[in-house]
Design an enzyme around this catalytic site. Structure first.
Site, short mmCIF file in Angstrom:
data_model
loop_
_atom_site.label_atom_id
_atom_site.label_comp_id
_atom_site.label_asym_id
_atom_site.label_seq_id
_atom_site.Cartn_x
_atom_site.Cartn_y
_atom_site.Cartn_z
N ARG A 83 -18.58 -24.94 -77.54
CA ARG A 83 -18.99 -24.29 -78.66
C ARG A 83 -20.21 -24.95 -79.23
NH1 ARG A 83 -12.97 -24.85 -81.54
NH2 ARG A 83 -12.28 -22.47 -81.17
N MET A 121 -25.30 -34.61 -96.33
CA MET A 121 -25.89 -34.76 -97.70
C MET A 121 -27.21 -35.23 -97.50
SD MET A 121 -23.07 -36.44 -100.11
CE MET A 121 -21.93 -35.31 -100.90
N GLY A 122 -27.88 -35.58 -98.57
CA GLY A 122 -29.06 -36.01 -98.66
C GLY A 122 -30.30 -35.40 -99.84
N THR A 137 -28.93 -45.17 -103.75
CA THR A 137 -28.40 -43.90 -103.34
C THR A 137 -28.26 -43.85 -101.76
OG1 THR A 137 -29.46 -41.57 -103.10
CG2 THR A 137 -31.00 -43.11 -103.25
N ILE A 138 -27.27 -42.91 -101.36
CA ILE A 138 -26.90 -42.75 -99.96
C ILE A 138 -28.22 -41.96 -99.26
CG2 ILE A 138 -24.45 -42.85 -99.97
CD1 ILE A 138 -24.65 -39.65 -99.65
N ASP A 139 -28.96 -41.35 -100.11
CA ASP A 139 -29.96 -40.22 -99.84
C ASP A 139 -31.25 -40.87 -99.22
OD1 ASP A 139 -28.34 -38.29 -100.58
OD2 ASP A 139 -29.43 -37.85 -102.78
N GLU A 157 -32.99 -42.05 -108.59
CA GLU A 157 -34.32 -41.80 -109.74
C GLU A 157 -33.80 -41.50 -111.13
OE1 GLU A 157 -34.40 -37.43 -107.83
OE2 GLU A 157 -36.17 -38.08 -108.99
N GLN A 176 -19.00 -38.90 -96.79
CA GLN A 176 -20.30 -39.79 -96.50
C GLN A 176 -20.57 -40.72 -97.71
OE1 GLN A 176 -23.68 -36.93 -95.10
NE2 GLN A 176 -21.95 -35.66 -96.09
#
Ligand code: F6P
Length: 342
Positions: A163, A170-171, A126-128, A103, A274
Site C-alpha cells: 500500500r 503537525m508543524g 513549540t513542537i513546530d 510566537e 505528537q
C-alpha cells in the site's frame, strides 16, 4: 525576588522540565520565590495562581504536558487585558515574569514588556520548531521521534499489503517536523508548507518506485502543505491569535494518490499524539538548560529577552529579534531529504 511563571499556547513535552529548572536554580541559587499562573495568560489576568517550590516541582522532569495548564488566551483581545495582567502581577508582588511559549505567548510578553514595563524573560517552546532566535525549541525532537516511530510502524504494514501510506504530521506553516521525521523514517516523499506540491509529481514518484520493484511507499505530508494553486486544508475557526485550525490534507491526498496511481492507499493523521507523553532525553536536557538560563537572565535583569540555543550554547536574544520572522524550513535540509525520494 518573587518570580511568576506561566505556560501558554499548545502544550509541549519539556514544559515541566523548564519549570523545574527555573525553580531549582532560583531557590538554590538565590532564595527566590515562585508563583505559577494557571492556564497561560488567562491565569495572569485574573490571578489564578499557585506557589511553586522545590517540593511542588519535584518529580516532574519526565512528565509531559504542563503542571500549570495552558491556554491560547490573548490579553490583547480583552478590553483592558494588558493592564489587568500588570495589576495582577503588582497585587501578587511579582517582580519578574517568565512566560514559556511560542510566537503568540512570547509576542504578548514582548508587548507587555515594551508597553507596560513588565520585566519578562521568555523561554521558547513549540513542537513546530518555527521560532526565530533559537536553533531548536524543546519538544520538537520528541515530536520528531514520535513521527519516526509512526513511520517505522507504517512501513511494516505498508509492505505487507503493498500500500501507499500517507502520514499527516503537525508543524503549522513550517515543515520541520515533516522533514526531520520523514528523513529519520525513510519517507519516499515529504510535502511541506514551504514548497507547494504537484500531486502528479508525487504520484509519479510512487509509480517509479513500483516500477523499480518497491510495492509500497510512505508519503509524509505536513498539515500546512498545499498543492500548487490550491489552498491549505483548514477549518473556518480561528483562535485568539488569528490562527486557523489546520489538518485533514491527508484525506484528499490518499484519495488522489489512489485514483491517479491505481495503488491502494491509506492515510493516518498523527495529530496530538505528537505533543503528548514524556519528553525524550534531548528535550529534557534542553528544557532544563533553558529553565536554568532563564532564571539567570532574570537575576541579571536581562528583561525583554529570551533564552535560545545557538549551536551548543545557550544564549540570550532580544524578543524583538526572535519574533521578527518565523523560522521556516532550511532549504538545504529539504534538498538532502529529496535525495531519498522515490
Ligand atoms: O503549534 C503547535 C501545534 O501542535 C501545531 O503543530 C498545530 O497546528 C496546533 O498546535 C494545534 O493546536 P490545537 O492544540 O489548538 O489543536
Amino acid at each position: 525576588m518573587r518570580i511568576g511563571i506561566l505556560t501558554g499556547g499548545g502544550d509541549c513535552p519539556g514544559l515541566n522540565a523548564v519549570i523545574r529548572g527555573i525553580v531549582r536554580r532560583g531557590v538554590r541559587g538565590g532564595g527566590h520565590e515562585f508563583l505559577g499562573f494557571r492556564n497561560g495568560w488567562a491565569g495572569a489576568m485574573v490571578g489564578n495562581a499557585t506557589d511553586l517550590d522545590v517540593e511542588t516541582t519535584s518529580g516532574i522532569l519526565p512528565r509531559g504536558g504542563t503542571i500549570l495548564g495552558t491556554s491560547r488566551t490573548n490579553p490583547y483581545k480583552e478590553e483592558g487585558g494588558a493592564e489587568q495582567v500588570k495589576r495582577t502581577l503588582e497585587q501578587h508582588g511579582v517582580d519578574a515574569l517568565i512566560p514559556i511559549g511560542g510566537e503568540d505567548t512570547l509576542g504578548v510578553a514582548r508587548r507587555l514588556h515594551s508597553e507596560q514595563g513588565i520585566p519578562v524573560v521568555g523561554v521558547p517552546k513549540t513542537i513546530d520548531n518555527d521560532l526565530g532566535g533559537t536553533d531548536f525549541t524543546f519538544g520538537f525532537q520528541t515530536a520528531v521521534q514520535i513521527v519516526t516511530d509512526a513511520i517505522d510502524r507504517l512501513h511494516t504494514t505498508a509492505e505487507s499489503h503493498n500500500r501507499v501510506m500517507v502520514l499527516e504530521v503537525m508543524g503549522r506553516h513550517a515543515g520541520w517536523i515533516a522533514t526531520y521525521g520523514g528523513m529519520a523514517g525513510g519517507a519516499d516523499a515529504i510535502l511541506v508548507p514551504e514548497r507547494p506540491f504537484d500531486v502528479d509529481e508525487v504520484c509519479e514518484r510512487v509509480k517509479r518506485r513500483h516500477r523499480n520493484g518497491h510495492l509500497f511507499s510512505i508519503v509524509v505530508v505536513s498539515e500546512g502543505a498545499k498543492p500548487i494553486g490550491g489552498g491549505e486544508t483548514a477549518s473556518e475557526q480561528t483562535d485568539e491569535f488569528g490562527h486557523v485550525r489546520l489538518g485533514g490534507i491527508a484525506v484528499a491526498l490518499e484519495r488522489e494518490v489512489e485514483q491517479r496511481t491505481g495503488f491502494e492507499s491509506r492515510m493516518t493523521i498523527l495529530g496530538h499524539v505528537q505533543r503528548g507523553g514524556t519528553p525524550i532525553a534531548y528535550d529534557r536536557v534542553l528544557a532544563t538548560r533553558f529553565g536554568v538560563a532563564a532564571m539567570d537572565a532574570v537575576a541579571d535583569g536581562a528583561f525583554g529577552q529570551m533564552v535560545g540555543l545557538h549551536a551548543s550554547d545557550i544564549v540570550r536574544v532580544d524578543l524583538d529579534d526572535a519574533l521578527a520572522e518565523p523560522k521556516l524550513l532550511d532549504p538545504g535540509l529539504y534538498e538532502t531529504a529529496e535525495v531519498f525520494f522515490g
